[in-house]
Design an enzyme around this catalytic site. Structure first.
Site, PDB file in Angstrom:
ATOM      1  N   LYS A   1       0.819  -1.217   0.000  1.00 45.03           N
ATOM      2  CA  LYS A   1       0.000   0.000   0.000  1.00 45.03           C
ATOM      3  C   LYS A   1       0.857   1.274   0.000  1.00 45.03           C
ATOM      4  O   LYS A   1       0.340   2.357  -0.258  1.00 45.03           O
ATOM      5  CB  LYS A   1      -0.978   0.009   1.177  1.00 45.03           C
ATOM      6  CG  LYS A   1      -0.374   0.158   2.546  1.00 45.03           C
ATOM      7  CD  LYS A   1      -1.473   0.231   3.592  1.00 45.03           C
ATOM      8  CE  LYS A   1      -0.915   0.429   4.997  1.00 45.03           C
ATOM      9  NZ  LYS A   1      -1.981   0.537   6.011  1.00 45.03           N
ATOM     10  N   ASP A   2       2.157   1.138   0.262  1.00 42.35           N
ATOM     11  CA  ASP A   2       3.053   2.303   0.207  1.00 42.35           C
ATOM     12  C   ASP A   2       3.595   2.565  -1.198  1.00 42.35           C
ATOM     13  O   ASP A   2       4.251   3.584  -1.418  1.00 42.35           O
ATOM     14  CB  ASP A   2       4.263   2.096   1.143  1.00 42.35           C
ATOM     15  CG  ASP A   2       3.887   2.159   2.609  1.00 42.35           C
ATOM     16  OD1 ASP A   2       2.823   2.729   2.923  1.00 42.35           O
ATOM     17  OD2 ASP A   2       4.648   1.617   3.430  1.00 42.35           O
TER      18      ASP A   2
ATOM     19  N   ARG B   1      -7.955   8.144   4.086  1.00 45.71           N
ATOM     20  CA  ARG B   1      -9.052   7.214   3.796  1.00 45.71           C
ATOM     21  C   ARG B   1      -9.821   6.873   5.065  1.00 45.71           C
ATOM     22  O   ARG B   1     -11.055   6.974   5.108  1.00 45.71           O
ATOM     23  CB  ARG B   1      -8.491   5.927   3.168  1.00 45.71           C
ATOM     24  CG  ARG B   1      -9.542   4.814   3.039  1.00 45.71           C
ATOM     25  CD  ARG B   1      -8.911   3.491   2.654  1.00 45.71           C
ATOM     26  NE  ARG B   1      -7.947   2.997   3.622  1.00 45.71           N
ATOM     27  CZ  ARG B   1      -8.252   2.287   4.719  1.00 45.71           C
ATOM     28  NH1 ARG B   1      -9.510   2.011   4.997  1.00 45.71           N
ATOM     29  NH2 ARG B   1      -7.301   1.845   5.519  1.00 45.71           N
ATOM     30  N   ARG B   2      -9.099   6.467   6.110  1.00 45.67           N
ATOM     31  CA  ARG B   2      -9.782   6.108   7.361  1.00 45.67           C
ATOM     32  C   ARG B   2     -10.487   7.322   7.970  1.00 45.67           C
ATOM     33  O   ARG B   2     -11.591   7.204   8.495  1.00 45.67           O
ATOM     34  CB  ARG B   2      -8.778   5.518   8.360  1.00 45.67           C
ATOM     35  CG  ARG B   2      -8.244   4.148   7.944  1.00 45.67           C
ATOM     36  CD  ARG B   2      -7.269   3.605   8.979  1.00 45.67           C
ATOM     37  NE  ARG B   2      -6.712   2.322   8.559  1.00 45.67           N
ATOM     38  CZ  ARG B   2      -5.421   2.033   8.553  1.00 45.67           C
ATOM     39  NH1 ARG B   2      -4.530   2.947   8.937  1.00 45.67           N
ATOM     40  NH2 ARG B   2      -5.002   0.844   8.170  1.00 45.67           N
TER      41      ARG B   2
ATOM     42  N   ARG C   1       0.423  10.014  13.952  1.00 47.63           N
ATOM     43  CA  ARG C   1       1.496   9.262  13.316  1.00 47.63           C
ATOM     44  C   ARG C   1       2.386   8.598  14.355  1.00 47.63           C
ATOM     45  O   ARG C   1       2.203   8.771  15.548  1.00 47.63           O
ATOM     46  CB  ARG C   1       2.303  10.182  12.389  1.00 47.63           C
ATOM     47  CG  ARG C   1       1.456  10.661  11.199  1.00 47.63           C
ATOM     48  CD  ARG C   1       2.295  11.168  10.063  1.00 47.63           C
ATOM     49  NE  ARG C   1       3.237  10.142   9.605  1.00 47.63           N
ATOM     50  CZ  ARG C   1       4.414  10.414   9.058  1.00 47.63           C
ATOM     51  NH1 ARG C   1       4.802  11.663   8.904  1.00 47.63           N
ATOM     52  NH2 ARG C   1       5.209   9.455   8.661  1.00 47.63           N
TER      53      ARG C   1
ATOM     54  N   ARG D   1       1.239   4.174  18.564  1.00 43.80           N
ATOM     55  CA  ARG D   1      -0.196   4.416  18.368  1.00 43.80           C
ATOM     56  C   ARG D   1      -1.029   3.609  19.362  1.00 43.80           C
ATOM     57  O   ARG D   1      -2.028   4.110  19.893  1.00 43.80           O
ATOM     58  CB  ARG D   1      -0.578   4.060  16.929  1.00 43.80           C
ATOM     59  CG  ARG D   1       0.145   4.918  15.901  1.00 43.80           C
ATOM     60  CD  ARG D   1      -0.369   4.651  14.503  1.00 43.80           C
ATOM     61  NE  ARG D   1       0.639   4.959  13.495  1.00 43.80           N
ATOM     62  CZ  ARG D   1       0.380   5.095  12.202  1.00 43.80           C
ATOM     63  NH1 ARG D   1      -0.841   4.949  11.753  1.00 43.80           N
ATOM     64  NH2 ARG D   1       1.345   5.371  11.347  1.00 43.80           N
TER      65      ARG D   1
ATOM     66  N   CYS E   1      -1.826  10.176  -1.719  1.00 45.35           N
ATOM     67  CA  CYS E   1      -2.197  10.341  -0.318  1.00 45.35           C
ATOM     68  C   CYS E   1      -3.206  11.480  -0.132  1.00 45.35           C
ATOM     69  O   CYS E   1      -3.763  11.645   0.943  1.00 45.35           O
ATOM     70  CB  CYS E   1      -0.950  10.620   0.524  1.00 45.35           C
ATOM     71  SG  CYS E   1       0.060   9.177   0.831  1.00 45.35           S
TER      72      CYS E   1
END
Length: 307
Positions: free
Chosen positions: A85-86, A133-134, A151, A157, A244
């Site tokens: 996904k990166d 997105r989230r 981040r 997190r 992004c």
């Protein structure tokens, strides 16, 4: 017989190192090699250095791959291990994604001591996420939530949730499983509501297109099913001009010889969503992805994406 170390390039996070070690383990098993025949080379990327603002403001996805790809091109490393996904949809000349490992669970995980799911959070609860997105999906579901930029590595997190800095967060279930941190997961989210990022849960390996030795080394650990799914998803993202800056989601599933895909694009404030579904033969995965991306882009319109 190997005459030199196989150098595997990776970012330095715990998850990136776990993915590099998984790649090494699969290569060792496939070729009866020893651990001392490999070197894991940690490369700090621009994305790792920038922690004080959203990546969308400073260049997006390529920030996690640029320095690693430079090392691959100049021969400092032989292989690069990435989270799919990166990966940008356009790679530097001379490089290719040659290998996909079997995909982990692609879904998002919800972590919170205050609720079993985002729907159950108290009104005005604070949710941390660095993913546009989230953030958009949370705002679509619960416009009352306060969604804050969040981040740091997975341990950081998770700790912020336990310390009450935020009431909840969403993380990739695959990463938590790979790091044996899934005991922190409150629930795993339905993809009908939280469609994941394109490529989520899949490890990919980038190599030089003309490096026959490495391509032969990698061939036995390549997962054709994951490759078909990611080929479709990346073709979709390419057509959407995804970066992004745009909340885009997409997930494909293989059932026998059929591949099914769901994709969506969302306003950053969650106020509007456009979705698309497609299916067809696995052999046509790339064409299905391109068609789905073009169709969704046409449905949403240029103003939607530009805004």
């Amino acid at each position: 017989m190997q005459t030199s170390l196989i150098k595997i390039g990776t970012r330095g996070s715990a998850l990136a190192l776990a993915q590099a070690r998984e790649t090494r383990s699969r290569l060792m098993a496939a070729h009866n090699l020893n651990e001392d025949e490999f070197e894991i080379v940690v490369i700090k990327t621009s994305g790792d250095r920038i922690q004080d603002r959203p990546l969308a403001e400073v260049g997006g996805k390529g920030l996690f791959t640029k320095e690693i790809e430079e090392a691959l091109l100049d021969g400092s490393i032989d292989l690069a291990v990435h989270s799919s996904k990166d990966m940008p949809t356009v790679l530097p000349d001379g490089l290719e994604i040659s290998t996909f490992l079997p995909r982990e669970d692609a879904r998002d995980a919800f972590l919170s001591p205050k609720a079993n799911a985002p729907q159950d959070l108290p009104e005005g609860a604070v949710v941390g996420s660095s993913s546009l997105r989230r953030q958009a999906q949370l705002k679509r579901l619960r416009p009352d939530l306060e969604v804050v930029m969040y981040r740091g590595n997975l341990d950081t997190r998770i700790r912020k949730v336990s310390e009450g800095v935020v009431d909840a967060t969403l993380l990739a279930h695959a990463g938590l499983r790979r790091l044996k941190l899934d005991e922190h997961v409150t629930s795993v989210l339905d993809t009908d509501v939280f469609l994941p990022a394109v490529g989520q849960g899949a490890i990919c390996i980038e190599s030089r297109v003309d490096d026959t030795r490495m391509l032969q080394l990698l061939a036995p650990i390549h997962c054709a099913m994951t490759a078909a799914r990611l080929t479709l998803e990346r073709a979709f993202l390419f057509e959407m001009d995804g970066s992004c800056r745009t909340p885009i989601a997409g997930l494909s599933e293989v059932d026998g010889n059929t591949i099914r895909f769901k994709g969506e694009v969302i306003k950053p404030d969650g106020s509007q969503t456009h979705r698309i579904e497609r299916e067809g033969p696995v052999a046509n995965a790339k064409a299905i992805g391109h068609e789905a991306g073009k169709a969704l882009k046409a449905i949403a319109g240029p103003d939607f994406l530009e805004s």
